[in-house]
Design a protein around this motif. Structure first.
Motif, PDB file in Angstrom:
ATOM      1  N   ALA A   1      14.215   7.935  48.607  1.00  0.00           N
ATOM      2  CA  ALA A   1      15.545   8.404  48.194  1.00  0.00           C
ATOM      3  C   ALA A   1      16.642   7.543  48.807  1.00  0.00           C
ATOM      4  O   ALA A   1      17.600   7.155  48.121  1.00  0.00           O
ATOM      5  CB  ALA A   1      15.723   9.865  48.591  1.00  0.00           C
ATOM      6  N   LEU A   2      16.509   7.226  50.087  1.00  0.00           N
ATOM      7  CA  LEU A   2      17.515   6.393  50.742  1.00  0.00           C
ATOM      8  C   LEU A   2      17.481   4.976  50.177  1.00  0.00           C
ATOM      9  O   LEU A   2      18.529   4.355  49.966  1.00  0.00           O
ATOM     10  CB  LEU A   2      17.276   6.362  52.252  1.00  0.00           C
TER      11      LEU A   2
ATOM     12  N   ALA B   1      22.469   2.150  49.096  1.00  0.00           N
ATOM     13  CA  ALA B   1      21.120   1.949  48.564  1.00  0.00           C
ATOM     14  C   ALA B   1      20.661   0.509  48.761  1.00  0.00           C
ATOM     15  O   ALA B   1      21.439  -0.438  48.593  1.00  0.00           O
ATOM     16  CB  ALA B   1      21.087   2.307  47.079  1.00  0.00           C
TER      17      ALA B   1
ATOM     18  N   SER C   1      27.223  10.556  51.722  1.00  0.00           N
ATOM     19  CA  SER C   1      27.797  11.461  52.723  1.00  0.00           C
ATOM     20  C   SER C   1      27.667  10.899  54.134  1.00  0.00           C
ATOM     21  O   SER C   1      28.416  11.269  55.028  1.00  0.00           O
ATOM     22  CB  SER C   1      27.116  12.832  52.654  1.00  0.00           C
ATOM     23  N   ARG C   2      26.711   9.982  54.324  1.00  0.00           N
ATOM     24  CA  ARG C   2      26.509   9.375  55.649  1.00  0.00           C
ATOM     25  C   ARG C   2      26.841   7.882  55.656  1.00  0.00           C
ATOM     26  O   ARG C   2      26.595   7.191  56.640  1.00  0.00           O
ATOM     27  CB  ARG C   2      25.060   9.591  56.118  1.00  0.00           C
TER      28      ARG C   2
ATOM     29  N   ASP D   1      15.575   7.354  59.626  1.00  0.00           N
ATOM     30  CA  ASP D   1      15.855   6.743  58.320  1.00  0.00           C
ATOM     31  C   ASP D   1      15.117   5.417  58.188  1.00  0.00           C
ATOM     32  O   ASP D   1      14.500   5.127  57.162  1.00  0.00           O
ATOM     33  CB  ASP D   1      17.360   6.497  58.146  1.00  0.00           C
TER      34      ASP D   1
ATOM     35  N   ALA E   1      11.712  10.818  51.509  1.00  0.00           N
ATOM     36  CA  ALA E   1      13.073  10.626  52.024  1.00  0.00           C
ATOM     37  C   ALA E   1      13.399   9.137  52.083  1.00  0.00           C
ATOM     38  O   ALA E   1      14.525   8.717  51.804  1.00  0.00           O
ATOM     39  CB  ALA E   1      13.207  11.256  53.408  1.00  0.00           C
TER      40      ALA E   1
ATOM     41  N   ASN F   1      18.792   5.364  46.355  1.00  0.00           N
ATOM     42  CA  ASN F   1      20.095   5.993  46.082  1.00  0.00           C
ATOM     43  C   ASN F   1      21.084   5.947  47.235  1.00  0.00           C
ATOM     44  O   ASN F   1      22.268   6.209  47.039  1.00  0.00           O
ATOM     45  CB  ASN F   1      19.884   7.462  45.683  1.00  0.00           C
ATOM     46  N   GLY F   2      20.609   5.650  48.432  1.00  0.00           N
ATOM     47  CA  GLY F   2      21.483   5.707  49.591  1.00  0.00           C
ATOM     48  C   GLY F   2      21.848   7.142  49.907  1.00  0.00           C
ATOM     49  O   GLY F   2      21.215   8.084  49.438  1.00  0.00           O
ATOM     50  N   ASP F   3      22.889   7.318  50.697  1.00  0.00           N
ATOM     51  CA  ASP F   3      23.405   8.648  51.032  1.00  0.00           C
ATOM     52  C   ASP F   3      24.892   8.497  51.319  1.00  0.00           C
ATOM     53  O   ASP F   3      25.292   8.170  52.435  1.00  0.00           O
ATOM     54  CB  ASP F   3      22.673   9.215  52.256  1.00  0.00           C
TER      55      ASP F   3
END
Length: 225
Positions: free
Chosen positions: A48-49, A61, A56-57, A116, A45, A52-54
């Motif tokens: 991924a953050l 990145a 939706s939140r 995170d 996780a 690519n970041g997120d």
């Protein structure tokens, strides 16, 4: 007779309620005293953050500035590969709380939750830092002298005393600095010297360094591994 029976029933009921309340109280107290389960770390996780970041939140990145696997392309941004997870997590919390002033990083950290931060930090800690090199041959001996022995006449302690002979630092207490871009280290030392970045221990040390000494030790640190 009926009154006596009624009183007996009330007494029995009251006793039962008291016992129930006591048992609930003990149960609640036992739960309150139970140690909190350690936070589960998810390195995937974190990767991924970081990569690519997120959207939706509102999480951007990290890779855009800090580079693939935490190895930034220039001294504008620090290398984070191999950094102690606890140090990264602490700095992200400081950025989010505004305790460490940096407009870019304050914005980046704002959307991150504690989990995170811990996941990203754990991912970066497992990455291999790209080696750096000292570039200024004229100042290498001065930088080496300061890093290993400090400056006795100014009461400047050796950097190695806290950050280790190879700049690996000490988890939780002191960050890894070996191999870092000299430009970044120099910028941080200047900020610490001016009191713009708050760290009492480092504020006091950096305040005693001249520009020449500061540059020399930053360059020397870049070549540590």
């Amino acid at each position: 007779m009926n009154n006596i029976k009624s009183r007996l029933k009330l007494a029995v009921l009251s006793t039962a309620l008291v016992s129930l309340a006591a048992s609930i109280g003990v149960f609640s107290l036992a739960n309150a005293n139970e140690p909190t389960a350690p936070q589960k770390i998810d390195i995937n996780a974190g990767e991924a953050l970081y990569s690519n970041g997120d959207a939706s939140r509102g999480i951007v990145a990290c890779v855009g500035c800090h580079g693939p696997n935490g190895n930034s392309a220039s001294g504008t941004w620090p290398k984070l590969a191999g950094q102690h997870a606890g140090y990264i997590t602490t700095q992200l919390k400081h950025f989010k709380a505004g305790e460490r002033a940096n407009p870019v990083m304050m914005g980046m950290a704002a959307a991150l939750q504690d989990a995170d931060m811990a996941n990203i930090a754990a991912y970066l800690n497992k990455q291999v830092q790209a080696p750096g090199t000292a570039k200024n041959k004229e100042s290498i001996e001065l930088g080496k002298s300061i890093y290993r022995g400090g400056i006795a006449s100014k009461n400047v302690p050796a950097c190695a005393a806290c950050h280790g002979p190879a700049g690996a630092g000490i988890p939780v207490q002191y960050p890894r600095i070996g191999g870092q871009w000299p430009e970044y280290t120099e910028t941080q030392l200047i900020s610490l010297r001016a009191g713009e970045r708050k760290n009492l221990q480092m504020n006091m040390i950096a305040a005693k360094l001249s520009d020449r000494e500061l540059k020399a030790v930053a360059d020397y640190i870049a070549g540590l591994h």
